[in-house]
Design a protein around this motif. Structure first.
Motif, PDB file in Angstrom:
ATOM      1  N   ASN A  31       0.729  -1.270   0.023  1.00 32.76           N
ATOM      2  CA  ASN A  31      -0.074   0.030   0.094  1.00 32.76           C
ATOM      3  C   ASN A  31       0.702   1.256  -0.008  1.00 32.76           C
ATOM      4  OD1 ASN A  31      -2.917  -0.683   0.498  1.00 32.76           O
ATOM      5  ND2 ASN A  31      -1.586  -2.379   1.542  1.00 32.76           N
ATOM      6  N   ALA A  32       1.984   1.155  -0.461  1.00 34.88           N
ATOM      7  CA  ALA A  32       2.857   2.406  -0.466  1.00 34.88           C
ATOM      8  C   ALA A  32       2.137   3.424  -1.262  1.00 34.88           C
ATOM      9  CB  ALA A  32       4.134   2.001  -1.099  1.00 34.88           C
ATOM     10  N   ASN A  33       1.634   3.179  -2.098  1.00 43.94           N
ATOM     11  CA  ASN A  33       0.997   4.084  -3.193  1.00 43.94           C
ATOM     12  C   ASN A  33      -0.608   4.201  -3.036  1.00 43.94           C
ATOM     13  OD1 ASN A  33       3.362   4.540  -4.253  1.00 43.94           O
ATOM     14  ND2 ASN A  33       3.310   2.868  -5.675  1.00 43.94           N
ATOM     15  N   THR A  34      -0.926   3.787  -1.929  1.00 44.22           N
ATOM     16  CA  THR A  34      -2.408   3.745  -1.512  1.00 44.22           C
ATOM     17  C   THR A  34      -2.595   5.285  -0.846  1.00 44.22           C
ATOM     18  OG1 THR A  34      -2.727   1.411  -1.464  1.00 44.22           O
ATOM     19  CG2 THR A  34      -4.629   2.738  -0.401  1.00 44.22           C
ATOM     20  N   GLU A  35      -3.693   5.920  -1.414  1.00 43.59           N
ATOM     21  CA  GLU A  35      -4.055   7.476  -0.919  1.00 43.59           C
ATOM     22  C   GLU A  35      -4.588   6.808   0.446  1.00 43.59           C
ATOM     23  OE1 GLU A  35      -6.529  11.245  -2.002  1.00 43.59           O
ATOM     24  OE2 GLU A  35      -6.359   9.667  -3.463  1.00 43.59           O
ATOM     25  N   GLY A  36      -4.321   7.635   1.153  1.00 41.06           N
ATOM     26  CA  GLY A  36      -4.978   7.656   2.779  1.00 41.06           C
ATOM     27  C   GLY A  36      -4.231   6.582   3.496  1.00 41.06           C
ATOM     28  N   TYR A  37      -3.728   5.586   2.922  1.00 43.74           N
ATOM     29  CA  TYR A  37      -3.157   4.644   3.814  1.00 43.74           C
ATOM     30  C   TYR A  37      -2.111   4.974   4.834  1.00 43.74           C
ATOM     31  CZ  TYR A  37      -0.683   0.220   5.012  1.00 43.74           C
ATOM     32  OH  TYR A  37      -0.486  -0.822   5.820  1.00 43.74           O
ATOM     33  N   THR A  38      -2.213   4.626   6.030  1.00 40.47           N
ATOM     34  CA  THR A  38      -1.150   4.798   7.070  1.00 40.47           C
ATOM     35  C   THR A  38      -0.342   3.595   7.424  1.00 40.47           C
ATOM     36  OG1 THR A  38      -2.935   6.583   8.066  1.00 40.47           O
ATOM     37  CG2 THR A  38      -0.931   5.592   9.501  1.00 40.47           C
ATOM     38  N   ARG A  39       0.800   3.763   7.341  1.00 42.67           N
ATOM     39  CA  ARG A  39       1.874   2.588   7.785  1.00 42.67           C
ATOM     40  C   ARG A  39       1.439   1.802   9.189  1.00 42.67           C
ATOM     41  NH1 ARG A  39       6.814   3.595  10.630  1.00 42.67           N
ATOM     42  NH2 ARG A  39       6.823   5.773  10.993  1.00 42.67           N
ATOM     43  N   GLN A  40       1.830   0.466   9.227  1.00 41.62           N
ATOM     44  CA  GLN A  40       1.616  -0.087  10.654  1.00 41.62           C
ATOM     45  C   GLN A  40       2.840  -0.626  11.029  1.00 41.62           C
ATOM     46  OE1 GLN A  40      -1.659  -2.901  10.067  1.00 41.62           O
ATOM     47  NE2 GLN A  40      -2.703  -1.232   8.249  1.00 41.62           N
ATOM     48  N   ARG A  41       2.659  -0.772  12.209  1.00 43.02           N
ATOM     49  CA  ARG A  41       3.835  -1.364  12.951  1.00 43.02           C
ATOM     50  C   ARG A  41       3.632  -2.528  13.920  1.00 43.02           C
ATOM     51  NH1 ARG A  41       7.540   2.368  16.823  1.00 43.02           N
ATOM     52  NH2 ARG A  41       5.724   2.070  17.865  1.00 43.02           N
TER      53      ARG A  41
END
Length: 480
Positions: A31-41
């Motif tokens: 989802n590196a280029n998915t608009e609105g996606y927030t990275r998870q950890r």
């Protein structure tokens, strides 16, 4: 001390945890280029064998491996709120600047084909008539130039009216989008709360909700407040649009002005559908409301254009109606309204009697058909006086130049404010992206980390298996 077989569980928990880390890292990369996606950890926590230690505990405190405590959504709430605010401001200034740009395009000044140049051509036409007042050709040319001026006023007024209609239609579209987004947020709130209470991860749902809130901020200047249960309330002004699982609707009240002419009897009102009170939107809707309001940007510009038309007609008619044509015709107005409405930029036309017979154009201060030689005077004084109106400090040219100057200043100011605001918004977005955006280099590092962790845990499992094989299958065989 720990069980002989306890190491198997320790290694197994590590395999599970590292695999979960690989899964989440893969999700971030996907989802590196998915608009609105927030990275998870992945947040891991060491498991202690003595979670509830007692006085006579027999365990030595060596841990029982690792567990995934949670999968965090790496957002910054403060930056999220700042982003909503700045995007709302950007949407407002972008829409406002676009409206002014369209109005400037209507007049197209400065230009050789714009209204100012066409009025100048008309005054020069009158100057030619004053030098050749007994000839028909200069009069015909001047009449064509006057028709062009009237047509330019008609077209400009119609273009402003069309801009009003398109802006009004856009407001209806915005209202529909606001209601749709609000309903979506209410449904997402319910799903997020249920998932949270069930101990499930709802990160992707929260991303969808943030995207909808950002859309509402741009459309109507909405703000949001997070609630303890995981839901989010959304407000327009100080009034709630979404309260946990419930969404309210807004509407443009029936009968609101569809055309600029309707502003004489009604206005454009956006209200809460349930209570009928006014909505105070920001963002794109706020800019549209300024354009559409009674006495707002579009009507004010239209009124000033009407003043140019009425001033032009009044000044020219006052001189023309008092003069005489080469055939003795007098008392004719040069500019008249094309319908029963009061004269305005929308309906100003050249008198058809003049267009049908150029010899009716007044050019002389004296009556060439008067009784007695002394009173029979044919000159070009009226045409000369009309030509001099080009330099009048209170005439149509001066009024038009003032209007264009004010429009240019307002347009440039709106563009500068738009550019400044967009720069601020870009900085906030950059800061937000640094916090919550996916960095592929970082994710590749995490990928290698979890891969090595998985390999190491597998090695531990193999080593313990070898030890158990020695214990079970080979111990006690010595001496046989």
């Amino acid at each position: 001390m720990g069980s002989t077989f306890g190491g198997l569980n320790t290694a197994l928990t590590s395999l599970y945890a590292q695999r979960r880390g690989l899964d989440v890292t893969g999700q971030n990369i996907a989802n590196a280029n998915t608009e609105g996606y927030t990275r998870q950890r992945v947040v891991m926590q060491a498991q202690n064998a003595n979670n509830n230690p007692g006085i006579y505990a027999t365990q030595d405190g060596v841990g029982n491996g690792v567990a995934v405590q949670s999968v965090e959504r790496m957002n910054n709430s403060a930056l999220d709120q700042r982003s909503f605010t700045e995007h709302a401001n950007s949407a407002y200034h972008n829409t406002r600047a676009s409206g002014y740009t369209l109005m400037e395009d209507v007049f197209g000044e400065p230009s050789d084909t714009a209204l100012q140049a066409r009025m100048q051509d008309m005054w020069e036409g009158w100057n030619s008539v004053s030098s050749n007042f007994d000839k028909a050709a200069p009069k015909s040319a001047m009449l064509e130039q006057a028709v062009t001026v009237a047509t330019s006023l008609n077209d400009a007024s119609m273009s402003l009216g069309n801009q009003y209609k398109s802006t009004r239609a856009g407001l209806d579209t915005y209202v529909g989008e606001v209601n749709k987004a609000a309903d979506s947020i209410a449904k997402l709130n319910k799903e997020i709360v249920l998932a949270t209470q069930a101990g499930l991860t709802a990160n992707e749902l929260q991303d969808q909700r943030s995207t909808q809130i950002l859309k509402l901020a741009e459309l109507a200047g909405a703000t949001a407040t997070e609630l303890p249960n995981g839901a989010t309330s959304v407000f327009i002004g100080s009034a709630p649009l979404v309260s946990e699982f419930n969404a309210r609707e807004i509407w443009v009240t029936p009968g609101s002005a569809q055309r600029m002419e309707d502003l004489a009897t009604t206005e454009v009102n956006v209200q809460w559908k349930d209570v009928g009170t006014a909505v105070g939107p920001g963002g794109s809707m706020g800019a549209n409301m300024e354009m559409l309001a009674r006495g707002g940007t579009l009507q004010s510009m239209s009124n000033r254009l009407d003043k140019v038309a009425t001033t032009l007609a009044a000044d020219v008619n006052a001189v023309h109606s008092a003069g005489y044509s080469s055939t003795g015709v007098t008392g004719l107005d040069f500019f008249v309204q094309g319908d029963d409405d009061p004269l305005s930029a929308a309906n100003i036309v050249v008198n058809r009697d003049l267009l049908s017979d150029v010899n009716k154009v007044a050019v002389s201060s004296g009556d060439p058909t008067g009784v007695g030689t002394a009173t029979r005077i044919l000159n070009g004084n009226v045409a000369d006086t009309l030509a001099e109106l080009a330099d009048s400090k209170s005439g149509a040219d001066s009024e038009y130049q003032s209007m264009i100057g004010d429009l240019g200043v307002a347009a440039q100011s709106s563009i500068r404010r738009r550019d400044i605001q967009n720069s601020v918004t870009e900085q906030v977005d950059a800061a937000r992206s640094a916090e919550s955006g996916v960095n592929l280099d970082e994710e590749m590092t995490n990928l290698l980390t979890y891969q090595r962790g998985y390999e190491a845990a597998s090695r531990v499992l193999t080593t313990i298996d070898s030890m158990l094989d020695q214990l079970i299958n080979r111990t006690g065989l010595v001496g046989r």
